[in-house]
Design an enzyme around this catalytic site. Structure first.
Site, PDB file in Angstrom:
ATOM      1  CE1 TYR A 187      82.702  74.599 160.365  1.00 33.06           C
ATOM      2  CE2 TYR A 187      84.737  73.583 161.137  1.00 33.06           C
ATOM      3  CZ  TYR A 187      83.520  74.183 161.401  1.00 33.06           C
ATOM      4  OH  TYR A 187      83.128  74.385 162.696  1.00 33.06           O
ATOM      5  CG  HIS A 447      64.695  58.609 137.896  1.00 33.67           C
ATOM      6  ND1 HIS A 447      65.934  59.056 137.485  1.00 33.67           N
ATOM      7  CD2 HIS A 447      63.839  58.848 136.872  1.00 33.67           C
ATOM      8  CE1 HIS A 447      65.824  59.530 136.258  1.00 33.67           C
ATOM      9  NE2 HIS A 447      64.563  59.410 135.853  1.00 33.67           N
TER      10      HIS A 447
END
Length: 476
Positions: A187, A447
């Site tokens: 990473y 949402h």
């Protein structure tokens, strides 16, 4: 050198003020223990001062720079696409100072005694601390070793020149490298490649093995695509032969998989490489403490070594060299010393890369699950089908879920895309609680938001994802 004639008694001593060390110190103080922390350099350790924090300043800057074209779409105009590297360095120093001051303040309010100096074991219950000409001796009931690790060159590299950089050196550069060669696929290497490419450097990544990146194969494929799109050259299965450094450049010669010699020239070479535990200077080996062949201190489930008065956490122990591991172990060791029951389970330790876009991997990969002959079903949801990803212009990437088709228990969650790091905690929690598919499908999701991708990918396991076109059946 002035040697203290009388030993000073202490309850708990912690050697090392990095994330693991200071977390252990604060937790021990919270539980009523008298704590002394010894640090020979800056509080916060390598992670705060030279590693995790500085690198994330650069990855954050790189992510913001990648948004410029989208900002223009939103009507936010910039007449010149300028980047001041010196200002970034100034900001990095500011962030480090603020966080380090915060750690020091936390230790102070928790009444933790901080001693500056280099610690050396004199006995299994006694250490000496050297600072300049002063040498003090302390007897202790328990000690936690949290001295971290140091980078070492790969075995194929014998000499380190000024253009060969370890992680703690890369983010101290005063200018952007003209051509940065990144050797490694962990990473740290990926973050270096991604961030410096976004900040304007030419970047080449060199990987020893054929497989390439260390994630689920779907993530690896997407990362290859994104790197190619950003003109980051990736060279796989390269056997290192030699490194030659001149005044103004560095060149590396490799043997390709086709047994052809290939030379890559650049201005700097970054080596994420391997690391060794910082234990040699402590003098613990002469007391018979059990260590691995590599020098790591062997510990039990309570972080206790083979010598009951000595505990060890973080990079000086076996396993992933991650701050999250050190922090978890530090808190657990402190709690055990205070008389509480503790448990550290690193099974679902997330793999996180702050690339652009970021990557998170938790649990089994698809290939690993198949190698284990597990009955699985797999679903993948592209972020390009997510409404909020479209709004923000962060449409690259996807979420992937591996589930046991018999029990419906989630076995692995992998994501490359915006929001991955923030959602990683939820991924880990789901695996820790052995969540079933229904546990993910039942709750309500905000949402629009990236979080809806998790719902979609799990619904996709049985072909019910709303924003994914159905798979065409053969013959129809």
């Amino acid at each position: 050198m002035v040697v203290g004639e009388i030993s000073q008694e202490r309850n708990l001593i912690i050697i090392g003020g990095g994330p693991g060390g200071y977390s252990a110190a604060i937790r021990a103080a919270q539980l009523g223990l008298s704590v002394t922390l010894i640090e020979q350099d800056e509080m916060g350790g390598v992670c705060l001062n030279e590693g995790c924090i500085p690198s994330k300043v650069y990855t954050h800057a790189a992510a913001k720079r990648s948004e410029i074209s989208h900002l223009q779409e939103l009507g936010i105009e910039s007449t010149e696409n300028l980047f001041d590297f010196k200002k970034l360095s100034t900001y990095k120093a500011k962030v480090i100072h603020q966080l380090r001051s915060g750690v020091e303040s936390l230790c102070k309010v928790n009444k933790i005694e901080i001693i500056r100096g280099k610690a050396t074991f004199l006995a299994v219950d006694k250490i000496g601390v050297e600072k300049g000409h002063q040498f003090d001796i302390f007897e202790f009931d328990q000690v936690i070793i949290a001295t971290g690790s140091s980078p070492i060159l790969p075995t194929t590299m014998k000499v380190k020149g000024k253009r060969t950089l370890f992680p703690h050196e890369l983010f101290k550069l005063e200018e952007i490298p003209e051509h940065l060669i990144v050797r490694g696929q962990d990473y740290i290497a990926l973050e270096a490649a991604s961030s410096f490419a976004s900040l304007g450097a030419k970047v080449s990544v060199v990987i020893d093995n054929k497989e390439g990146f260390p994630f689920d194969e779907s993530i690896n494929k997407e990362l290859n695509r994104l790197f190619k799109k950003r003109k980051i050259n990736v060279h796989k299965e390269m056997e290192h032969l030699s490194t030659n450094e001149a005044e103004d450049q560095i060149s590396i010669t490799f043997l390709t998989e086709k047994q052809v010699e290939e030379e890559i020239r650049g201005s700097h070479l970054f080596v994420s490489g391997t690391r060794k535990p910082n234990v040699d200077c402590l003098g613990i080996s002469r007391f018979g403490i059990e260590q691995t062949d590599e020098g790591f201190i062997k510990i039990d489930g309570n972080m206790q070594s083979s010598i009951p008065s000595i505990y060890a956490i973080g990079d000086v122990t076996e396993g992933p060299m991650l701050a999250v591991k050190a922090i978890k172990q530090g808190k657990a060791a402190a709690a055990f010393i205070a008389g509480e029951k503790t448990e550290v389970d690193l099974t679902f330790l997330p793999t996180v890369a702050h690339t652009t876009p970021p990557i998170v991997s938790v649990g089994l990969t698809e290939q690993r699950a198949r190698d284990m002959a597990l009955p699985i079903r797999v679903s993948q949801f592209a972020l390009g089908s997510n409404g909020y990803a479209t709004i923000t212009g962060k449409k690259d990437g996807f979420i992937k879920v591996i589930s046991d088709s018999t029990t419906e228990i989630i076995q692995g969650i992998h994501m490359i895309g915006e929001g991955a790091v923030e959602m990683s905690g939820s991924f880990v929690q789901l695996l820790e609680m052995a969540a079933k598919e229904e546990d993910i499908k039942f709750p309500n999701y905000a949402h629009p938001g990236f979080n809806e991708g998790l719902l979609e990918v799990v619904e996709g396991l049985i072909g019910q994802a709303i924003h994914t076109a159905p798979v065409k059946k053969k013959g129809l």
